[in-house]
Scaffold this motif. Structure first.
Motif, PDB file in Angstrom:
ATOM      1  N   ILE A  85       0.821  -1.203   0.000  1.00 30.91           N
ATOM      2  CA  ILE A  85       0.000   0.000   0.000  1.00 30.91           C
ATOM      3  C   ILE A  85       0.864   1.265   0.000  1.00 30.91           C
ATOM      4  O   ILE A  85       0.579   2.224  -0.727  1.00 30.91           O
ATOM      5  CB  ILE A  85      -0.958  -0.006   1.215  1.00 30.91           C
ATOM      6  N   VAL A  86       1.934   1.260   0.795  1.00 30.09           N
ATOM      7  CA  VAL A  86       2.820   2.430   0.865  1.00 30.09           C
ATOM      8  C   VAL A  86       3.445   2.720  -0.507  1.00 30.09           C
ATOM      9  O   VAL A  86       3.607   3.881  -0.896  1.00 30.09           O
ATOM     10  CB  VAL A  86       3.915   2.213   1.929  1.00 30.09           C
ATOM     11  N   ILE A  87       3.780   1.678  -1.243  1.00 32.62           N
ATOM     12  CA  ILE A  87       4.328   1.870  -2.594  1.00 32.62           C
ATOM     13  C   ILE A  87       3.337   2.624  -3.469  1.00 32.62           C
ATOM     14  O   ILE A  87       3.697   3.566  -4.188  1.00 32.62           O
ATOM     15  CB  ILE A  87       4.700   0.509  -3.226  1.00 32.62           C
ATOM     16  N   HIS A  88       2.065   2.245  -3.394  1.00 27.43           N
ATOM     17  CA  HIS A  88       1.039   2.921  -4.182  1.00 27.43           C
ATOM     18  C   HIS A  88       0.766   4.340  -3.676  1.00 27.43           C
ATOM     19  O   HIS A  88       0.450   5.237  -4.458  1.00 27.43           O
ATOM     20  CB  HIS A  88      -0.264   2.114  -4.163  1.00 27.43           C
ATOM     21  N   ARG A  89       0.917   4.540  -2.374  1.00 27.13           N
ATOM     22  CA  ARG A  89       0.652   5.863  -1.795  1.00 27.13           C
ATOM     23  C   ARG A  89       1.788   6.843  -2.068  1.00 27.13           C
ATOM     24  O   ARG A  89       1.539   8.018  -2.350  1.00 27.13           O
ATOM     25  CB  ARG A  89       0.472   5.730  -0.274  1.00 27.13           C
ATOM     26  N   SER A  90       3.020   6.387  -1.980  1.00 30.86           N
ATOM     27  CA  SER A  90       4.157   7.301  -1.906  1.00 30.86           C
ATOM     28  C   SER A  90       4.939   7.476  -3.202  1.00 30.86           C
ATOM     29  O   SER A  90       5.780   8.370  -3.280  1.00 30.86           O
ATOM     30  CB  SER A  90       5.122   6.827  -0.802  1.00 30.86           C
ATOM     31  N   PHE A  91       4.696   6.624  -4.198  1.00 30.93           N
ATOM     32  CA  PHE A  91       5.490   6.695  -5.424  1.00 30.93           C
ATOM     33  C   PHE A  91       4.620   6.843  -6.659  1.00 30.93           C
ATOM     34  O   PHE A  91       3.441   6.455  -6.661  1.00 30.93           O
ATOM     35  CB  PHE A  91       6.361   5.439  -5.576  1.00 30.93           C
ATOM     36  N   ASP A  92       5.209   7.393  -7.708  1.00 29.82           N
ATOM     37  CA  ASP A  92       4.575   7.471  -9.018  1.00 29.82           C
ATOM     38  C   ASP A  92       4.573   6.072  -9.620  1.00 29.82           C
ATOM     39  O   ASP A  92       5.639   5.464  -9.800  1.00 29.82           O
ATOM     40  CB  ASP A  92       5.362   8.445  -9.897  1.00 29.82           C
ATOM     41  N   ALA A  93       3.392   5.555  -9.933  1.00 29.82           N
ATOM     42  CA  ALA A  93       3.281   4.189 -10.440  1.00 29.82           C
ATOM     43  C   ALA A  93       4.071   3.969 -11.720  1.00 29.82           C
ATOM     44  O   ALA A  93       4.476   2.834 -12.029  1.00 29.82           O
ATOM     45  CB  ALA A  93       1.810   3.846 -10.680  1.00 29.82           C
ATOM     46  N   ASN A  94       4.321   5.038 -12.469  1.00 29.72           N
ATOM     47  CA  ASN A  94       5.056   4.926 -13.727  1.00 29.72           C
ATOM     48  C   ASN A  94       6.557   5.163 -13.564  1.00 29.72           C
ATOM     49  O   ASN A  94       7.299   5.109 -14.545  1.00 29.72           O
ATOM     50  CB  ASN A  94       4.496   5.922 -14.747  1.00 29.72           C
ATOM     51  N   ASN A  95       6.982   5.440 -12.346  1.00 28.92           N
ATOM     52  CA  ASN A  95       8.397   5.723 -12.109  1.00 28.92           C
ATOM     53  C   ASN A  95       8.824   5.188 -10.747  1.00 28.92           C
ATOM     54  O   ASN A  95       9.351   5.914  -9.909  1.00 28.92           O
ATOM     55  CB  ASN A  95       8.641   7.236 -12.208  1.00 28.92           C
ATOM     56  N   LEU A  96       8.619   3.897 -10.542  1.00 31.37           N
ATOM     57  CA  LEU A  96       8.915   3.283  -9.248  1.00 31.37           C
ATOM     58  C   LEU A  96      10.404   3.013  -9.095  1.00 31.37           C
ATOM     59  O   LEU A  96      11.078   2.649 -10.062  1.00 31.37           O
ATOM     60  CB  LEU A  96       8.159   1.961  -9.106  1.00 31.37           C
ATOM     61  N   PRO A  97      10.937   3.159  -7.870  1.00 30.35           N
ATOM     62  CA  PRO A  97      12.302   2.684  -7.613  1.00 30.35           C
ATOM     63  C   PRO A  97      12.363   1.184  -7.908  1.00 30.35           C
ATOM     64  O   PRO A  97      11.355   0.480  -7.845  1.00 30.35           O
ATOM     65  CB  PRO A  97      12.498   2.963  -6.121  1.00 30.35           C
ATOM     66  N   GLU A  98      13.549   0.692  -8.214  1.00 33.85           N
ATOM     67  CA  GLU A  98      13.688  -0.715  -8.612  1.00 33.85           C
ATOM     68  C   GLU A  98      13.149  -1.673  -7.549  1.00 33.85           C
ATOM     69  O   GLU A  98      12.449  -2.640  -7.858  1.00 33.85           O
ATOM     70  CB  GLU A  98      15.153  -1.022  -8.899  1.00 33.85           C
ATOM     71  N   TRP A  99      13.464  -1.396  -6.262  1.00 35.92           N
ATOM     72  CA  TRP A  99      13.024  -2.306  -5.199  1.00 35.92           C
ATOM     73  C   TRP A  99      11.505  -2.340  -5.115  1.00 35.92           C
ATOM     74  O   TRP A  99      10.901  -3.410  -4.890  1.00 35.92           O
ATOM     75  CB  TRP A  99      13.612  -1.909  -3.846  1.00 35.92           C
ATOM     76  N   ALA A 100      10.861  -1.161  -5.302  1.00 35.26           N
ATOM     77  CA  ALA A 100       9.403  -1.075  -5.198  1.00 35.26           C
ATOM     78  C   ALA A 100       8.730  -1.792  -6.361  1.00 35.26           C
ATOM     79  O   ALA A 100       7.711  -2.474  -6.192  1.00 35.26           O
ATOM     80  CB  ALA A 100       8.968   0.383  -5.141  1.00 35.26           C
ATOM     81  N   SER A 101       9.298  -1.629  -7.544  1.00 34.62           N
ATOM     82  CA  SER A 101       8.754  -2.304  -8.719  1.00 34.62           C
ATOM     83  C   SER A 101       8.837  -3.816  -8.567  1.00 34.62           C
ATOM     84  O   SER A 101       7.889  -4.549  -8.869  1.00 34.62           O
ATOM     85  CB  SER A 101       9.523  -1.855  -9.969  1.00 34.62           C
ATOM     86  N   GLN A 102       9.972  -4.296  -8.051  1.00 35.36           N
ATOM     87  CA  GLN A 102      10.162  -5.730  -7.848  1.00 35.36           C
ATOM     88  C   GLN A 102       9.212  -6.257  -6.779  1.00 35.36           C
ATOM     89  O   GLN A 102       8.619  -7.328  -6.926  1.00 35.36           O
ATOM     90  CB  GLN A 102      11.613  -6.013  -7.449  1.00 35.36           C
TER      91      GLN A 102
END
Length: 332
Positions: free
Chosen positions: A291-308
């Motif tokens: 949920i934090v990944i979706h809240r705090s980052f741009d879905a089209n520009n995720l850090p590598e760890w978040a995307s993985q």
């Protein structure tokens, strides 16, 4: 951290924050921070941390409540970074900004040593990790909020647990449902002084330093009233969620938890009932990070760890696949 907070945090604001603790602008050095601005400084050859947070992230009352508890822990010889008072004798200072919001400023002794690494994990370290957390839990049973200080919030009052699914896209419907089922289940768990109290909630490798196996815990920004087993689940989650396959996770946790719980039990005892609940609290952190990944980052520009993480854990969360497939009660 939101863009508007970064824009509000000017050099002039930083200077006022530093002055509250008797510092000049050129005496503080930026270190980093995800939800706060973190600086380092030296005084009489000793190192300290200056933490600055915006009221949109955490209001003054909750920072005051955090520092009241951390100060209690420090006074009772817990393994924590000791808070330092401002030149006015306060643990928390406020610096107002033009839009009516404000920044909170706190200072701590810098922990000795450095961040631990997985390569350095051994029985002695795992024992000490458990002992340090056990000591916090034992002390929190005795903690009484200082008169005039507000009480820190309960875990379920955090927006992530009140309305976390609002941050998720519609295609994650099954994850919404599983998450809400878990929250409902956890809210029905028993609460007593031996299992529930004010805890750190985020004691991973980024939030403590190690010096010759001596652990010093810091960053209590997320502390809340929650079950003690949650702190143990957090330790397991961050050690195993990234870069390990299932077989390696299970074998690693068997060894880790054996030494960890021996250290924990030196300071505090948990009923075996809570070891059975460990999987559910690990799963809660899986959901929370998703949920934090979706809240705090741009879905089209995720850090590598978040995307993985998003890719790996989507199926796991939808199908309720446990991160660790063990009977924790059998670990000796």
């Amino acid at each position: 951290m939101e863009k508007h907070i970064k824009e509000l945090f000017t050099d002039k604001i930083l200077e006022k924050c530093a002055l509250a603790f008797g510092l000049k602008l050129d005496e503080v050095t930026y270190i980093g921070g995800f939800e706060n601005f973190v600086y380092g400084f030296k005084r009489n050859e000793k190192e300290y941390i200056l933490r600055i947070g915006h009221s949109d992230h955490r209001e003054y009352d909750m920072i005051t409540a955090e520092l009241d508890w951390v100060n209690f822990l420090a006074e009772n010889k817990a393994d924590v970074s000791t808070p330092i008072k401002s030149i006015k004798g306060k643990l928390v200072e406020i610096v107002k900004v033009g839009d009516g919001s404000y920044f909170t400023v706190t200072t701590y002794e810098k922990a000795k040593g450095g961040r631990p690494t997985k390569e350095n994990i051994g029985d002695d370290f795992c024992f000490e990790y458990g002992r340090a957390i056990g000591k916090l839990h034992n002390l929190t049973k005795k903690y009484k909020v200082t008169e005039g200080i507000p009480k820190r919030y309960e875990w379920h009052e955090d927006i992530l647990f009140q309305d976390g699914t609002s941050f998720l896209p519609k295609e994650d419907k099954y994850i919404w449902e599983k998450y809400n089922e878990l929250i409902k289940y956890l809210k029905a768990l028993p609460i007593d002084v031996d299992s529930y109290g004010l805890i750190h909630t985020d004691i991973h490798f980024g939030n403590f330093f190690v010096n010759h196996n001596k652990i010093t815990i810091f960053d209590f920004d997320d502390c809340s009233y929650k079950w003690f087993i949650s702190d143990i689940a957090i330790a397991i989650f961050y050690l195993t969620a990234f870069g390990m396959d299932s077989d390696k996770r299970n074998s690693f946790v068997k060894e880790f938890l054996s030494s960890f719980m021996k250290g924990y039990n030196v300071e505090n005892k948990l009923d075996k009932f809570w070891l059975k609940e460990l999987k559910n609290f690990i799963k809660l952190r899986e959901f929370t990070i998703y949920i934090v990944i979706h809240r705090s980052f741009d879905a089209n520009n995720l850090p590598e760890w978040a995307s993985q993480y998003k890719s790996d854990f989507k199926r796991r969360l939808e199908k309720n696949i446990p991160l660790i497939d063990l009977d924790f009660l059998e670990i000796k």
